[in-house]
Structures are given as structure tokens and as C-alpha cells.
Design a protein around this motif. Structure first.
Motif, PDB file in Angstrom:
ATOM      1  N   UNK A 347      16.171  52.276  26.018  1.00 39.12           N
ATOM      2  CA  UNK A 347      17.437  51.784  26.431  1.00 39.12           C
ATOM      3  C   UNK A 347      17.564  49.962  25.938  1.00 39.12           C
ATOM      4  N   UNK A 348      16.296  49.614  25.754  1.00 37.01           N
ATOM      5  CA  UNK A 348      16.223  48.395  25.212  1.00 37.01           C
ATOM      6  C   UNK A 348      15.689  48.162  24.049  1.00 37.01           C
ATOM      7  N   UNK A 349      16.829  47.510  22.809  1.00 39.36           N
ATOM      8  CA  UNK A 349      16.897  47.736  21.755  1.00 39.36           C
ATOM      9  C   UNK A 349      15.398  46.388  21.192  1.00 39.36           C
ATOM     10  N   UNK A 350      14.671  46.583  20.340  1.00 35.28           N
ATOM     11  CA  UNK A 350      13.694  46.286  19.493  1.00 35.28           C
ATOM     12  C   UNK A 350      14.110  45.910  18.101  1.00 35.28           C
ATOM     13  N   UNK A 351      13.800  44.541  17.791  1.00 27.41           N
ATOM     14  CA  UNK A 351      14.522  43.964  16.794  1.00 27.41           C
ATOM     15  C   UNK A 351      12.349  43.567  15.840  1.00 27.41           C
TER      16      UNK A 351
END
Length: 374
Positions: A347-351
Motif C-alpha cells: 500500500x506504500x507507493x515507492x518512487x
């Protein structure tokens, strides 16, 4: 909701029979295009695509830890005449994806979706028909396109682009541009022109970059990565105590022809500059032609720096100083992130931001003394 959606729910939402829904979701014939899109829109609204289904009537597998056999390399751009296989930037990203995919025993399907990005229903139908385990959305897709694809529930990673609440992999565009302009400043240049684009056309608070410290308002670049490079250009000037001059901004359209025409506009207006920083190498190549036609020497009269380090620029005369982006690595890292998302949804978006490198060649040097124009 996604795990409890039934065919009956979709049929009720779409106003069709359960049999029609089954035919649509299993890619059977005898369904009109209008009905097909209506069913797919209904399924999307109800969250059916996020349930991990592989097709009606097939055994469902949990999303967690599932094995993927095929992912999509979907290219999306609003720029004209852009094709991945022949492009000196995007083709290397595709090569990186394919190299990593071979190691992972995953099939990569390439599809250009630029022509259908403005039609969400057709886009949704196309992606559902492809039955992909995951999607790499490559290029400067608009936020509305990203959001439409997210409706399918397919794991998604952006490549060389950024939209909030979406996984992404891109180069450090701001720092790369900052390095390039700092290098020109260290050589003694004080009037450095900038070429980016395409620029936003509507003037509003949201579409213009406020001038730093009460300075002039500046147009924004429509492509996220190019705007970050413009910000790096401005930051380097500010830190050196140099003015940011709107008259030294030009829209080169990210193409050789656009760079040529933009540089001609700068010269025809009689703008005074001793160096030109182009936000990609293709514009720099076009600018090089315009400078030469004007009788100017490179780098003796005008220094030139690009961005991306595409294959051809080290073979130019003079060889182009540029910022190297590891394009293959962008593709490889993006695929690794996508496979991780497919196997273990997060659920945590990573860039992920990859380092870039200034490559000093022969197209930049100290400006001529007491130069009036350059």
C-alpha cells in the motif's frame, strides 16, 4: 468489495444479462463494442478488476505471491511522432526491461497507447483484453491516463514519469540539470539560455512557475521530467546569484527540429547568451545546426550542454557535453519493482530515483573575453 463482486452484480450495474457479462469477461464474440465497454465500465466501478481474477470460470488465485507470466510495456506520450523502437531514449529503457524480463522468465508485450489515452473506455477495454499481470507505463502520460489504468487494479509502475500515489522509477532530473548549469557557471558563463518544452499554453496560477524572490513568472514545461530539469537550471542560477531571464527560455518541443527552430528564434531576437542548456540531447543537436548556420563556433562562441547522453552525441563534432541517464537501468529497476508489487502488493507507493552523471566532452568551454552577444 473487490473480492465479493459477482457476475450478477456487474450485470445489474451494466443493465445486461449475466450471460452477456460472462461473454465479455471471457473475450467471447457476439457482443457489440458499446455493450462490451458498458460491461467493462461497470466491472471497473465495482472493483472487479482488482480481485485478481484471470477470467470467469477459471480458478482464482490469491494476489499475494502469485506468479506473473506477462507484463505490458505501455508507452504513452502526447508528443507527436514518438515511437519507442526507433527512439534513442525510450528504446534503451525497453532493452533494460527485456533484459531483466528474460532473467525472470517473464514475457514483455509492447503497446503504444498514445492514440487511445483520451478515450478512457477504449483504454480500459484494451488493457483488459491484454490480460496482463502488471503494467509498466512508460513516458509522459497525463495523470488522467494513469488514474484510468489504476481502475483496472493491475499492478502499475511509471517509468520516467511521476504522478502522486503511484510507484515510479526515474532519473534525478533536478540534480542533473543543476550539475550541468553549475559546470557552465564554473567555466565563466553568466547568461545561459534554456531550452525545454513543450510549455503549458494556458496562463494561470497553476500553470505558471512563480518567479523566485518576486522575479518574473515563468512558463511551466508540460512534461514532469523536463520541468524538473528546468527547476535544476533555475536553482543553479539562483545559488550563483545570477538572474533568471524569461527571454532566455525557449520551447524546443523535445525534438531536433524543435531545437533547431527554438535556437533560431533566440538568435533572431538578438538575445545575448554565451551558453545554451538543452533539456534533452535531441534539442541540442538541432540547436547545434542553428548555431552553425548563424556562423557561430562551438564551443568558442557558444557552449552547448544536453541531457540524456543518447548514442549519437559522443560522435558529433564537437562531441556533446551532456548529463548521462542510465536508461537500461531505469527499465531494469522498474521491472523489478513491478514484479515485487505483483508478488507482494504494497500500500506504500515507492518512487525510485536513479543517479545521473555529467559527462564532460568538447562542446563547452570558457566564454570568449568581453563577449557582447555570446
Amino acid at each position: 468489495m473487490a473480492n465479493t463482486v459477482t457476475l450478477r452484480d456487474i450485470a445489474r450495474e451494466a443493465g445486461v444479462s449475466v450471460g452477456t457479462v460472462s461473454r465479455v469477461l471471457n473475450n467471447h464474440g457476439n457482443v457489440t463494442a458499446e455493450t462490451r465497454q458498458r460491461v467493462l465500465r461497470a466491472a471497473s466501478r465495482l472493483g472487479y478488476f482488482g480481485s485478481g481474477r484471470q477470467g470467469v470460470g477459471e480458478e482464482e488465485r490469491p494476489v499475494e505471491g502469485r506468479i506473473v507470466r506477462e507484463i505490458g510495456f505501455l508507452f504513452c506520450s502526447f508528443l507527436p511522432k514518438t515511437s519507442v523502437p526507433t527512439n534513442p531514449f525510450w528504446s534503451h529503457i525497453l532493452h533494460g526491461v527485456e533484459s531483466e524480463a528474460r532473467r525472470a522468465n517473464v514475457k514483455v508485450t509492447y503497446r503504444a497507447i498514445s492514440e487511445i489515452q483520451a478515450d478512457p473506455d477504449r483504454l480500459l477495454t484494451t488493457i483488459y483484453d491484454m490480460r496482463l499481470g502488471g503494467i509498466l507505463l512508460v513516458g509522459p502520460a497525463e495523470a488522467v491516463t494513469v488514474q484510468a489504468i489504476q481502475q483496472t487494479g493491475t499492478p502499475l509502475v511509471l517509468v520516467d514519469n511521476y504522478v502522486p500515489q503511484t510507484d515510479a522509477v526515474l532519473g534525478n532530473n533536478l540534480d542533473g540539470a543543476r550539475q550541468a548549469v553549475e559546470y557552465l557557471i564554473s567555466l565563466g558563463h553568466r547568461r545561459i539560455a534554456f531550452m525545454g518544452g513543450p510549455l503549458m499554453t494556458e496562463a494561470s496560477d497553476e500553470r505558471e512557475q512563480p518567479g523566485e524572490e518576486g522575479g518574473p513568472r515563468l512558463p511551466r514545461n508540460r512534461v514532469y521530467t523536463i520541468e524538473r530539469r528546468a527547476q535544476g537550471y533555475r536553482l543553479a542560477l539562483l545559488e550563483a546569484g545570477l538572474p533568471i531571464l524569461p527571454e532566455l527560455y525557449e520551447d524546443g518541443g523535445l525534438s531536433m527540429e524543435g531545437g533547431y527552430l527554438a535556437c533560431r528564434r533566440l538568435l533572431e531576437r538578438g538575445e545575448q547568451f554565451s551558453a545554451l542548456f538543452c533539456a534533452n540531447d535531441e534539442m541540442a543537436v538541432g540547436a547545434m545546426k542553428a548555431l552553425r548556420e548563424a556562423g557561430l563556433r562551438l564551443p568558442e562562441d557558444v557552449s552547448l550542454v544536453g541531457f540524456d547522453d543518447i548514442d549519437m552525441v559522443e560522435h558529433l563534432t564537437p562531441a556533446l557535453t551532456t548529463v548521462r541517464v542510465n536508461k537500461e537501468a531505469l527499465g531494469m529497476v522498474a521491472l523489478r519493482r513491478l514484479l515485487a508489487l505483483i508478488s507482494h502488493p504494497d500500500p506504500v507507493h515507492v518512487v525510485s530515483m536513479l543517479d545521473v552523471e555529467l559527462v564532460q566532452r568538447e562542446s563547452a568551454c570558457a566564454p570568449p573575453p568581453a563577449s557582447a552577444r555570446h
